[in-house]
Design a protein around this motif. Structure first.
Motif, PDB file in Angstrom:
ATOM      1  N   ASN A 210       0.733  -1.243  -0.245  1.00  0.00           N
ATOM      2  CA  ASN A 210       0.142  -0.198  -0.404  1.00  0.00           C
ATOM      3  C   ASN A 210       0.883   1.272   0.078  1.00  0.00           C
ATOM      4  O   ASN A 210       0.309   2.414  -0.036  1.00  0.00           O
ATOM      5  CB  ASN A 210      -1.163   0.441   1.439  1.00  0.00           C
ATOM      6  N   PHE A 211       1.926   1.217  -0.433  1.00  0.00           N
ATOM      7  CA  PHE A 211       2.943   2.064   0.329  1.00  0.00           C
ATOM      8  C   PHE A 211       4.734   1.984  -0.301  1.00  0.00           C
ATOM      9  O   PHE A 211       5.219   0.557  -0.385  1.00  0.00           O
ATOM     10  CB  PHE A 211       3.048   3.054   1.361  1.00  0.00           C
ATOM     11  N   VAL A 212       5.389   2.679  -0.572  1.00  0.00           N
ATOM     12  CA  VAL A 212       6.384   2.250  -1.193  1.00  0.00           C
ATOM     13  C   VAL A 212       7.553   3.151  -0.337  1.00  0.00           C
ATOM     14  O   VAL A 212       7.789   4.492   0.163  1.00  0.00           O
ATOM     15  CB  VAL A 212       6.383   3.842  -2.219  1.00  0.00           C
ATOM     16  N   PRO A 213       8.499   1.711   0.179  1.00  0.00           N
ATOM     17  CA  PRO A 213       9.499   2.533   1.450  1.00  0.00           C
ATOM     18  C   PRO A 213      10.844   3.076   0.772  1.00  0.00           C
ATOM     19  O   PRO A 213      11.302   3.462  -0.427  1.00  0.00           O
ATOM     20  CB  PRO A 213       9.912   1.345   1.372  1.00  0.00           C
ATOM     21  N   LEU A 214      11.180   3.568   2.116  1.00  0.00           N
ATOM     22  CA  LEU A 214      11.966   4.675   1.653  1.00  0.00           C
ATOM     23  C   LEU A 214      13.561   4.411   3.056  1.00  0.00           C
ATOM     24  O   LEU A 214      13.084   2.910   3.076  1.00  0.00           O
ATOM     25  CB  LEU A 214      12.090   5.912   2.422  1.00  0.00           C
ATOM     26  N   VAL A 215      14.940   4.028   2.082  1.00  0.00           N
ATOM     27  CA  VAL A 215      16.059   4.122   2.975  1.00  0.00           C
ATOM     28  C   VAL A 215      16.569   4.893   3.223  1.00  0.00           C
ATOM     29  O   VAL A 215      16.418   5.869   2.641  1.00  0.00           O
ATOM     30  CB  VAL A 215      16.130   3.004   2.057  1.00  0.00           C
ATOM     31  N   THR A 216      17.598   4.740   4.400  1.00  0.00           N
ATOM     32  CA  THR A 216      18.289   5.943   4.743  1.00  0.00           C
ATOM     33  C   THR A 216      20.186   4.815   4.327  1.00  0.00           C
ATOM     34  O   THR A 216      20.067   4.183   4.382  1.00  0.00           O
ATOM     35  CB  THR A 216      18.827   6.362   5.432  1.00  0.00           C
ATOM     36  N   PHE A 217      20.867   5.737   4.399  1.00  0.00           N
ATOM     37  CA  PHE A 217      22.170   5.059   4.448  1.00  0.00           C
ATOM     38  C   PHE A 217      23.139   5.741   5.320  1.00  0.00           C
ATOM     39  O   PHE A 217      23.051   7.252   5.630  1.00  0.00           O
ATOM     40  CB  PHE A 217      22.935   5.742   1.996  1.00  0.00           C
ATOM     41  N   ASP A 218      24.100   5.418   5.708  1.00  0.00           N
ATOM     42  CA  ASP A 218      24.551   5.840   7.325  1.00  0.00           C
ATOM     43  C   ASP A 218      26.260   6.241   6.459  1.00  0.00           C
ATOM     44  O   ASP A 218      26.436   6.026   4.986  1.00  0.00           O
ATOM     45  CB  ASP A 218      24.467   4.293   8.505  1.00  0.00           C
ATOM     46  N   SER A 219      26.868   6.443   7.374  1.00  0.00           N
ATOM     47  CA  SER A 219      28.179   6.824   7.223  1.00  0.00           C
ATOM     48  C   SER A 219      29.291   5.988   6.049  1.00  0.00           C
ATOM     49  O   SER A 219      29.822   6.274   5.857  1.00  0.00           O
ATOM     50  CB  SER A 219      28.973   7.274   8.512  1.00  0.00           C
ATOM     51  N   GLN A 220      28.960   4.970   6.266  1.00  0.00           N
ATOM     52  CA  GLN A 220      29.497   3.518   5.759  1.00  0.00           C
ATOM     53  C   GLN A 220      29.000   3.070   4.466  1.00  0.00           C
ATOM     54  O   GLN A 220      29.238   2.476   3.708  1.00  0.00           O
ATOM     55  CB  GLN A 220      29.581   2.364   5.929  1.00  0.00           C
ATOM     56  N   GLY A 221      27.739   4.155   4.319  1.00  0.00           N
ATOM     57  CA  GLY A 221      27.128   3.682   2.442  1.00  0.00           C
ATOM     58  C   GLY A 221      25.576   2.743   3.120  1.00  0.00           C
ATOM     59  O   GLY A 221      25.567   2.317   1.808  1.00  0.00           O
ATOM     60  N   ASN A 222      25.504   1.920   3.672  1.00  0.00           N
ATOM     61  CA  ASN A 222      24.783   1.049   3.941  1.00  0.00           C
ATOM     62  C   ASN A 222      23.635   1.542   4.224  1.00  0.00           C
ATOM     63  O   ASN A 222      22.916   2.553   4.586  1.00  0.00           O
ATOM     64  CB  ASN A 222      25.252   0.106   5.757  1.00  0.00           C
ATOM     65  N   ALA A 223      22.489   0.708   3.111  1.00  0.00           N
ATOM     66  CA  ALA A 223      21.030   1.333   3.060  1.00  0.00           C
ATOM     67  C   ALA A 223      20.436   0.844   4.366  1.00  0.00           C
ATOM     68  O   ALA A 223      20.295  -0.350   4.400  1.00  0.00           O
ATOM     69  CB  ALA A 223      19.980   0.252   1.886  1.00  0.00           C
ATOM     70  N   LYS A 224      19.079   1.583   5.000  1.00  0.00           N
ATOM     71  CA  LYS A 224      18.619   0.795   6.528  1.00  0.00           C
ATOM     72  C   LYS A 224      17.213   1.588   5.772  1.00  0.00           C
ATOM     73  O   LYS A 224      16.567   2.623   5.428  1.00  0.00           O
ATOM     74  CB  LYS A 224      18.876   1.401   7.203  1.00  0.00           C
ATOM     75  N   ASN A 225      16.283   1.022   6.306  1.00  0.00           N
ATOM     76  CA  ASN A 225      14.816   1.351   5.818  1.00  0.00           C
ATOM     77  C   ASN A 225      14.720   1.870   7.251  1.00  0.00           C
ATOM     78  O   ASN A 225      15.039   2.071   8.077  1.00  0.00           O
ATOM     79  CB  ASN A 225      13.505   0.678   5.830  1.00  0.00           C
ATOM     80  N   VAL A 226      13.680   3.121   6.282  1.00  0.00           N
ATOM     81  CA  VAL A 226      12.829   4.011   7.196  1.00  0.00           C
ATOM     82  C   VAL A 226      11.359   3.361   7.717  1.00  0.00           C
ATOM     83  O   VAL A 226      10.694   3.585   7.442  1.00  0.00           O
ATOM     84  CB  VAL A 226      12.730   5.746   5.661  1.00  0.00           C
ATOM     85  N   PRO A 227      12.238   3.588   9.160  1.00  0.00           N
ATOM     86  CA  PRO A 227      10.832   2.637   9.467  1.00  0.00           C
ATOM     87  C   PRO A 227       9.424   3.905   9.323  1.00  0.00           C
ATOM     88  O   PRO A 227       8.042   3.004   9.631  1.00  0.00           O
ATOM     89  CB  PRO A 227      11.583   2.733  10.739  1.00  0.00           C
ATOM     90  N   ASN A 228       9.292   4.443   9.607  1.00  0.00           N
ATOM     91  CA  ASN A 228       7.357   5.370  10.199  1.00  0.00           C
ATOM     92  C   ASN A 228       7.592   6.352   8.923  1.00  0.00           C
ATOM     93  O   ASN A 228       6.063   6.778   8.572  1.00  0.00           O
ATOM     94  CB  ASN A 228       8.383   6.351  11.514  1.00  0.00           C
ATOM     95  N   ARG A 229       7.943   6.373   7.919  1.00  0.00           N
ATOM     96  CA  ARG A 229       8.060   6.753   6.792  1.00  0.00           C
ATOM     97  C   ARG A 229       8.418   6.231   5.160  1.00  0.00           C
ATOM     98  O   ARG A 229       8.477   5.137   4.924  1.00  0.00           O
ATOM     99  CB  ARG A 229       8.375   8.631   6.689  1.00  0.00           C
ATOM    100  N   ALA A 230       7.170   6.587   4.777  1.00  0.00           N
ATOM    101  CA  ALA A 230       7.377   6.005   3.013  1.00  0.00           C
ATOM    102  C   ALA A 230       6.321   7.062   2.068  1.00  0.00           C
ATOM    103  O   ALA A 230       5.792   8.048   2.502  1.00  0.00           O
ATOM    104  CB  ALA A 230       5.939   4.682   3.217  1.00  0.00           C
ATOM    105  N   LEU A 231       6.245   6.741   0.584  1.00  0.00           N
ATOM    106  CA  LEU A 231       5.788   7.410  -0.517  1.00  0.00           C
ATOM    107  C   LEU A 231       4.206   6.309  -0.790  1.00  0.00           C
ATOM    108  O   LEU A 231       4.273   5.391  -0.337  1.00  0.00           O
ATOM    109  CB  LEU A 231       6.955   7.347  -1.438  1.00  0.00           C
ATOM    110  N   ALA A 232       3.473   7.860  -1.126  1.00  0.00           N
ATOM    111  CA  ALA A 232       2.577   6.876  -1.678  1.00  0.00           C
ATOM    112  C   ALA A 232       2.466   6.142  -2.365  1.00  0.00           C
ATOM    113  O   ALA A 232       3.138   6.459  -3.535  1.00  0.00           O
ATOM    114  CB  ALA A 232       1.227   7.801  -1.523  1.00  0.00           C
ATOM    115  N   ASN A 233       1.498   4.759  -2.551  1.00  0.00           N
ATOM    116  CA  ASN A 233       1.560   4.557  -4.119  1.00  0.00           C
ATOM    117  C   ASN A 233       0.997   5.553  -5.574  1.00  0.00           C
ATOM    118  O   ASN A 233       0.314   6.529  -5.055  1.00  0.00           O
ATOM    119  CB  ASN A 233       0.179   3.668  -4.275  1.00  0.00           C
TER     120      ASN A 233
END
Length: 305
Positions: A250-273
């Motif tokens: 029902n939504f499009v997930p987002l990720v953020t990148f840490d200082s080492q360049g690793n992708a982590k899911n954003v837990p409480n936000r997303a984009l609308a379909n």
């Protein structure tokens, strides 16, 4: 020249400027502003979604994604465009303690904060209830009409997006009306700006209602003869716009990148379909291309269509 004459001269210049503004719109339009917009089928700009730097994610009083209406502001700045306002808000919100969801002028509508969450634009009560848009000032009658078309289209689209009725004074309010109702601010916009163009908040309500009814009944601003549709339909008028959807959710997930360049899911936000977002950068990680949609939030190319 004595002070009295200087004062009289300044007053005359001020009056002449106001008369120029009034007659300029009448000369350019030769009819009321709303009639000019409708008769010329002025096409509102597509809504650009560019998530800004505002990092307060406060739900509305009824919860995330549950606004109760929209507040109409105006900038009171004769020089600021939508781009300039976008830059100002995102560079200064934490010092000036104000932020809105969107800014519009005669050529652009920029949505800069997810309308599922509140902003800081009209006092605590209104902030907890309403989506808020800032209208930029213009300098010709035609440009003013186009800015009104953009502002009204955004308002109508958001009412439809959140399944809200179009009720002037209830679901659509000016900043002035919120000041009167709750007494938490002293602002009177846009009621000091609109009369410069022979316009009023009542006419803005009429324009919003016209678009609202057409969009709801036919999907276009001019009853099937126009090309614009509500804001949850992707905008495609910008080379940096991406349209996203998740066919498995029902939504499009987002990720953020840490200082080492690793992708982590954003837990409480997303984009609308089926929403459109402005992107200015791409990044490759683990064989996946990501597109930046805010300061450090990215969406996988797998969700772009």
């Amino acid at each position: 020249m004595n002070k009295k004459r200087l004062g009289l001269y300044a007053l005359l210049i001020s009056m002449m400027s106001a008369m120029f503004l009034f007659f300029n719109v009448k000369t350019v339009n030769a009819m009321p502003v709303n009639d000019y917009i409708i008769s010329n089928k002025i096409q509102p700009a597509a809504i650009q979604n560019r998530e800004g730097t505002f990092n307060d994610w406060t739900p509305y009083e009824n919860g995330v994604g549950k606004p109760e209406g929209i507040v109409i502001h105006e900038t009171a700045d004769n020089r600021a465009s939508a781009e300039a306002e976008y830059t100002f808000f995102n560079n200064n919100w934490n010092t000036v303690q104000t932020y809105v969801h969107a800014v519009a002028d005669d050529t652009e509508i920029i949505n800069m904060h997810n309308t599922d969450y509140g902003v800081w634009g009209a006092g605590p009560t209104a902030n907890a209830k309403f989506i808020q848009i800032e209208l930029c000032r213009t300098h010709t009658g035609d440009a003013f009409a186009r800015s009104i078309a953009n502002d009204a289209f955004y308002a109508a689209s958001k009412l439809i997006q959140y399944n809200l009725p179009d009720t002037p004074g209830v679901t659509v309010m000016s900043h002035h009306q919120t000041s009167i109702k709750w007494g938490e601010t002293t602002h009177v916009d846009p009621d000091t700006y609109f009369p410069m163009w022979g316009y009023s908040m009542n006419e803005m309500n009429d324009m919003i209602g016209y678009y609202y009814n057409n969009l709801k009944n036919t999907g276009s601003v001019y009853g099937g003869n126009g090309t614009n549709s509500p804001s949850n339909t992707p905008a495609t008028n910008n080379a940096n716009t991406i349209n996203v959807a998740n066919s498995k959710g029902n939504f499009v997930p987002l990720v953020t990148f840490d200082s080492q360049g690793n992708a982590k899911n954003v837990p409480n936000r997303a984009l609308a379909n089926h929403s459109a977002w402005y992107t200015d950068m791409t990044k490759d990680a683990n064989g996946v291309t990501y597109h930046r949609v805010s300061t450090n939030e990215w969406v996988s190319s797998a969700y772009i269509y």
